[in-house]
Structures are given as structure tokens and as C-alpha cells.
Design a protein around this motif. Structure first.
Motif, PDB file in Angstrom:
ATOM      1  N   ALA A  82       7.593 -10.363  -7.593  1.00 49.48           N
ATOM      2  CA  ALA A  82       6.529  -9.464  -8.047  1.00 49.48           C
ATOM      3  C   ALA A  82       5.721  -9.004  -6.840  1.00 49.48           C
ATOM      4  CB  ALA A  82       5.620 -10.167  -9.047  1.00 49.48           C
ATOM      5  N   VAL A  83       5.301  -7.756  -6.885  1.00 50.52           N
ATOM      6  CA  VAL A  83       4.499  -7.160  -5.816  1.00 50.52           C
ATOM      7  C   VAL A  83       3.337  -6.416  -6.462  1.00 50.52           C
ATOM      8  CG1 VAL A  83       4.458  -5.500  -3.912  1.00 50.52           C
ATOM      9  CG2 VAL A  83       6.497  -6.918  -4.283  1.00 50.52           C
ATOM     10  N   GLY A  84       2.148  -6.585  -5.910  1.00 51.29           N
ATOM     11  CA  GLY A  84       0.994  -5.836  -6.380  1.00 51.29           C
ATOM     12  C   GLY A  84       0.671  -4.709  -5.430  1.00 51.29           C
ATOM     13  N   THR A  85      -0.302  -3.895  -5.794  1.00 49.25           N
ATOM     14  CA  THR A  85      -0.823  -2.897  -4.868  1.00 49.25           C
ATOM     15  C   THR A  85      -2.232  -3.323  -4.462  1.00 49.25           C
ATOM     16  OG1 THR A  85      -1.774  -1.477  -6.600  1.00 49.25           O
ATOM     17  CG2 THR A  85       0.522  -1.069  -5.959  1.00 49.25           C
ATOM     18  N   THR A  86      -2.684  -2.818  -3.332  1.00 49.53           N
ATOM     19  CA  THR A  86      -4.035  -3.071  -2.861  1.00 49.53           C
ATOM     20  C   THR A  86      -4.815  -1.767  -2.885  1.00 49.53           C
ATOM     21  OG1 THR A  86      -5.376  -3.490  -0.870  1.00 49.53           O
ATOM     22  CG2 THR A  86      -3.054  -2.988  -0.516  1.00 49.53           C
ATOM     23  N   VAL A 106      13.657   0.293   8.941  1.00 50.45           N
ATOM     24  CA  VAL A 106      12.617   0.995   8.199  1.00 50.45           C
ATOM     25  C   VAL A 106      13.213   2.189   7.461  1.00 50.45           C
ATOM     26  CG1 VAL A 106      10.461   2.293   8.383  1.00 50.45           C
ATOM     27  CG2 VAL A 106      10.809   0.239   9.764  1.00 50.45           C
ATOM     28  N   GLN A 107      14.123   2.897   8.118  1.00 54.28           N
ATOM     29  CA  GLN A 107      14.776   4.038   7.470  1.00 54.28           C
ATOM     30  C   GLN A 107      15.529   3.592   6.222  1.00 54.28           C
ATOM     31  OE1 GLN A 107      14.320   7.057   8.068  1.00 54.28           O
ATOM     32  NE2 GLN A 107      16.077   8.306   7.495  1.00 54.28           N
ATOM     33  N   ALA A 108      16.095   2.402   6.289  1.00 58.26           N
ATOM     34  CA  ALA A 108      16.862   1.886   5.148  1.00 58.26           C
ATOM     35  C   ALA A 108      15.982   1.658   3.926  1.00 58.26           C
ATOM     36  CB  ALA A 108      17.567   0.585   5.532  1.00 58.26           C
ATOM     37  N   LEU A 109      14.691   1.468   4.130  1.00 59.52           N
ATOM     38  CA  LEU A 109      13.786   1.283   2.998  1.00 59.52           C
ATOM     39  C   LEU A 109      13.627   2.572   2.200  1.00 59.52           C
ATOM     40  CD1 LEU A 109      10.988  -0.801   4.714  1.00 59.52           C
ATOM     41  CD2 LEU A 109      12.742  -1.642   3.154  1.00 59.52           C
ATOM     42  N   SER A 110      13.872   3.703   2.849  1.00 57.02           N
ATOM     43  CA  SER A 110      13.718   4.987   2.178  1.00 57.02           C
ATOM     44  C   SER A 110      15.002   5.490   1.543  1.00 57.02           C
ATOM     45  CB  SER A 110      13.213   6.046   3.179  1.00 57.02           C
ATOM     46  OG  SER A 110      11.949   5.704   3.659  1.00 57.02           O
ATOM     47  N   ASP A 111      16.139   5.105   2.110  1.00 56.49           N
ATOM     48  CA  ASP A 111      17.393   5.615   1.552  1.00 56.49           C
ATOM     49  C   ASP A 111      18.188   4.576   0.784  1.00 56.49           C
ATOM     50  OD1 ASP A 111      18.624   4.028   3.448  1.00 56.49           O
ATOM     51  OD2 ASP A 111      19.148   5.662   4.786  1.00 56.49           O
ATOM     52  N   TRP A 159       0.813  -1.215   0.000  1.00 53.10           N
ATOM     53  CA  TRP A 159       0.000   0.000   0.000  1.00 53.10           C
ATOM     54  C   TRP A 159       0.850   1.270   0.000  1.00 53.10           C
ATOM     55  CZ3 TRP A 159       0.457  -3.620   3.749  1.00 53.10           C
ATOM     56  CH2 TRP A 159       1.085  -3.250   4.938  1.00 53.10           C
ATOM     57  N   ASP A 160       2.168   1.113   0.130  1.00 52.06           N
ATOM     58  CA  ASP A 160       3.051   2.275   0.084  1.00 52.06           C
ATOM     59  C   ASP A 160       4.457   1.810  -0.270  1.00 52.06           C
ATOM     60  OD1 ASP A 160       4.030   1.107   2.422  1.00 52.06           O
ATOM     61  OD2 ASP A 160       3.405   2.731   3.746  1.00 52.06           O
ATOM     62  N   HIS A 161       5.371   2.772  -0.310  1.00 47.07           N
ATOM     63  CA  HIS A 161       6.755   2.473  -0.704  1.00 47.07           C
ATOM     64  C   HIS A 161       7.412   1.481   0.255  1.00 47.07           C
ATOM     65  CE1 HIS A 161      11.135   3.362  -0.685  1.00 47.07           C
ATOM     66  NE2 HIS A 161      10.969   3.385  -1.989  1.00 47.07           N
ATOM     67  N   ALA A 162       7.281   1.714   1.557  1.00 43.42           N
ATOM     68  CA  ALA A 162       7.966   0.868   2.537  1.00 43.42           C
ATOM     69  C   ALA A 162       7.457  -0.563   2.482  1.00 43.42           C
ATOM     70  CB  ALA A 162       7.787   1.451   3.941  1.00 43.42           C
ATOM     71  N   SER A 163       6.141  -0.744   2.412  1.00 44.37           N
ATOM     72  CA  SER A 163       5.610  -2.110   2.388  1.00 44.37           C
ATOM     73  C   SER A 163       6.030  -2.839   1.116  1.00 44.37           C
ATOM     74  CB  SER A 163       4.086  -2.099   2.528  1.00 44.37           C
ATOM     75  OG  SER A 163       3.466  -1.322   1.522  1.00 44.37           O
ATOM     76  N   ALA A 164       6.079  -2.143  -0.008  1.00 43.72           N
ATOM     77  CA  ALA A 164       6.489  -2.780  -1.262  1.00 43.72           C
ATOM     78  C   ALA A 164       7.950  -3.214  -1.205  1.00 43.72           C
ATOM     79  CB  ALA A 164       6.265  -1.828  -2.431  1.00 43.72           C
ATOM     80  N   ALA A 223       2.573   4.216  -8.356  1.00 45.41           N
ATOM     81  CA  ALA A 223       3.202   3.430  -9.420  1.00 45.41           C
ATOM     82  C   ALA A 223       4.487   4.092  -9.900  1.00 45.41           C
ATOM     83  CB  ALA A 223       2.225   3.245 -10.584  1.00 45.41           C
ATOM     84  N   ARG A 224       4.491   5.391 -10.011  1.00 47.98           N
ATOM     85  CA  ARG A 224       5.709   6.094 -10.436  1.00 47.98           C
ATOM     86  C   ARG A 224       6.803   5.980  -9.392  1.00 47.98           C
ATOM     87  NH1 ARG A 224       2.184  11.157 -12.813  1.00 47.98           N
ATOM     88  NH2 ARG A 224       2.004  10.370 -14.959  1.00 47.98           N
ATOM     89  N   ARG A 225       6.410   5.861  -8.133  1.00 47.39           N
ATOM     90  CA  ARG A 225       7.413   5.706  -7.065  1.00 47.39           C
ATOM     91  C   ARG A 225       7.974   4.288  -7.039  1.00 47.39           C
ATOM     92  NH1 ARG A 225      11.156   5.820  -4.584  1.00 47.39           N
ATOM     93  NH2 ARG A 225      11.595   6.559  -2.462  1.00 47.39           N
ATOM     94  N   LEU A 226       7.119   3.320  -7.347  1.00 47.31           N
ATOM     95  CA  LEU A 226       7.531   1.917  -7.220  1.00 47.31           C
ATOM     96  C   LEU A 226       8.014   1.299  -8.524  1.00 47.31           C
ATOM     97  CD1 LEU A 226       4.623   0.531  -4.983  1.00 47.31           C
ATOM     98  CD2 LEU A 226       6.852   1.396  -4.254  1.00 47.31           C
ATOM     99  N   GLY A 227       7.632   1.888  -9.647  1.00 51.70           N
ATOM    100  CA  GLY A 227       7.881   1.258 -10.940  1.00 51.70           C
ATOM    101  C   GLY A 227       9.335   1.103 -11.308  1.00 51.70           C
ATOM    102  N   SER A 228      10.197   1.882 -10.678  1.00 53.05           N
ATOM    103  CA  SER A 228      11.625   1.772 -10.972  1.00 53.05           C
ATOM    104  C   SER A 228      12.336   0.819 -10.017  1.00 53.05           C
ATOM    105  CB  SER A 228      12.279   3.159 -10.893  1.00 53.05           C
ATOM    106  OG  SER A 228      12.126   3.714  -9.583  1.00 53.05           O
TER     107      SER A 228
END
Length: 259
Positions: free
Chosen positions: A39-43, A249-254, A24-29, A68-73
Motif C-alpha cells: 500500500a502507498v499513500g500520498t502526501t 527511472v524511465q522504466a517507471l514511466s513505460d 507525491w507523484d507517479h515515479a515515487s509511488a 489518484a486517477r494516474r495511480l489508482g490503476s
């Protein structure tokens, strides 16, 4: 077709079904991808609820595209739950599909919401004409919103497959005999929504299911864990379960580390 899109299609043809967790967001993906999910989907429920918006009401088109633009890369294959395409005009739905593909998505979910078959089939055909390589998973809500009639389910799925759908999705279906019958009835891969009360993941594979989605389950479980934790602290009980620490969790963003 891109190599990523080809690979995503191949994941629906293996001996083991594709287990698609939904973020549902960047961190969870990214957390899911770092657990080895290719592969990961969105809900749509998770994306909508996190923003305080209703699901299934065409309220999250911009949010979905932004995510999608945040996760697609990312390093994982991305499939996007686009509700009913956020509109009734097939050409407008095709424009959205092109935007999602340009963002890096390799698949899209389109649900009929139990509306008329013809207009939904037209959306599928328009998307496939505009973005041939995008994997279209056509969802019917005969079990989710309707009475689960087998004949109506088959009628809808047949129309969607004829329109060019690459896979068909029947959330709410958990009866093994009906699942097996649908597998035999269609050449395209069958996707079902995992239910804790239904067949296990291995059992679904044995039935011939090629894709198993988790839908909003992870989001709802995360909310449940948050509530359990708050109640445990308030009651003076030890906190149950595990959780990543702040640095993870911070590492998921940087872009550092694993989780």
C-alpha cells in the motif's frame, strides 16, 4: 466492498503495523511499490509543494484527483491524503470521495485542522454513506496544531469513530504512554506519524499502533538529498548516497523493469 478495499482494511489488523510510505507523484509511488510496499499513500505537502501551491489550503483538489486517477490503476493499494476534503460541505466532500474511489483509491485521509468537531464528523459520515467500502482515516490535529491535550484528543477521536471512521490518526503524537492509552481507548486502528525522534517502527507495533505513516518525510528527504548532491558537486566533494540511473527511472514511466 471490493477485494482491494477488503485487503487494505485487513492490513490494519495484522500482527505488524501497516507501514504506509507517502508518494507525491507517479515515479515515487511506483518506486515504492516496486520495493514491496503493498500500500502507498500520498502526501498533501509533497503534492502541493511540487506544484508550487500551499498545503492545507484546499488548493490541490484537482491535482490530488488527477494523481489518484494516474495511480489508482496500479498494482498497489492507494490511500489518498485529501486534507480536510477540500471543502466544508459534507455532500461535496462525499462527491470527492466517490471520485477518488472510482479512480481506484481504497482509503482517504480527512484532517480536522482543529476546526469544530461536529462539521468534521459530518464529513466522515457523509463519505461513509456515499462510499461505504472506502477506508476513512480520520485525523485530528490536537498535537499537530493544538496543545496535545489528551482529553480533547479523545473527545475528537471518539466523535469521528462514532461517525463511522475506520481508523484514527494523530500526527505529532510520539509519547509512548499516551500512544498506548489511545490504543486501549478505541476499537478502531490507531495511526501515528513516524518521527525520527520518536519510537521506532517495531516499538510502535509493540505499543499497539496499527498503521505508521511517513507523511512528507520521504519528500523532504528527497529534497534534502538533492541539495546535498548539488552542494557536493559545487564543493568538489564526492557525491554521497545512491540514486537510480536514467534507465531505471524511465522504466517507471513505460512499465519496464524494477527499481
Amino acid at each position: 466492498m471490493s477485494s482491494a478495499a477488503t485487503r487494505f482494511a485487513e492490513l490494519h489488523q495484522g500482527d505488524t503495523p501497516l507501514l504506509l510510505p507517502n508518494a507525491w507523484d507517479h515515479a515515487s509511488a511506483l518506486a515504492l511499490a516496486r520495493q514491496g510496499f503493498e500500500a502507498v499513500g500520498t502526501t498533501s505537502l509533497g503534492v502541493a509543494a511540487a506544484a508550487g501551491l500551499p498545503d492545507g489550503a484546499a488548493a490541490t483538489r484537482d491535482l490530488t484527483l488527477r494523481l489518484a486517477r494516474r495511480l489508482g490503476s496500479g498494482s498497489f493499494l492507494l490511500s489518498v491524503d485529501a486534507e480536510d476534503g477540500f471543502g466544508q460541505d459534507p455532500d461535496e466532500v462525499a462527491v470527492l470521495a466517490r471520485e477518488l474511489a472510482d479512480a481506484g483509491a481504497v482509503g482517504i485521509n480527512l484532517e480536522d485542522g482543529l476546526g469544530p468537531v461536529g462539521p468534521h464528523a459530518a464529513k466522515i459520515a457523509a463519505v461513509k454513506a456515499a462510499v461505504p467500502g472506502l477506508f476513512v482515516n480520520a485525523r485530528t490535529d490536537t498535537y499537530w496544531l493544538g496543545d496535545g491535550g489528551h482529553a480533547e484528543t479523545c473527545r475528537r477521536l471518539d466523535a469521528y469513530a462514532q461517525a463511522g471512521a475506520d481508523g484514527v490518526f494523530v500526527p505529532g503524537l510520539s509519547d509512548p504512554a499516551r500512544i498506548a492509552d489511545l490504543v486501549k481507548s478505541f476499537d478502531v486502528p490507531l495511526n501515528v506519524l513516524y518521527s525520527p525522534l520518536g519510537p521506532t517502527f517495531p516499538q510502535l507495533g509493540d505499543l499497539g499502533v496499527r498503521r505508521v505513516s511517513l507523511g512528507s518525510l520521504l519528500y523532504r528527504r528527497a529534497l534534502g538529498a538533492a541539495l546535498d548532491t548539488a552542494r557536493d558537486v559545487r564543493a568538489g566533494r564526492p557525491v554521497r548516497g545512491g540514486a537510480p540511473d536514467y534507465a531505471e527511472v524511465q522504466a517507471l514511466s513505460d512499465g519496464r523493469g524494477d527499481i
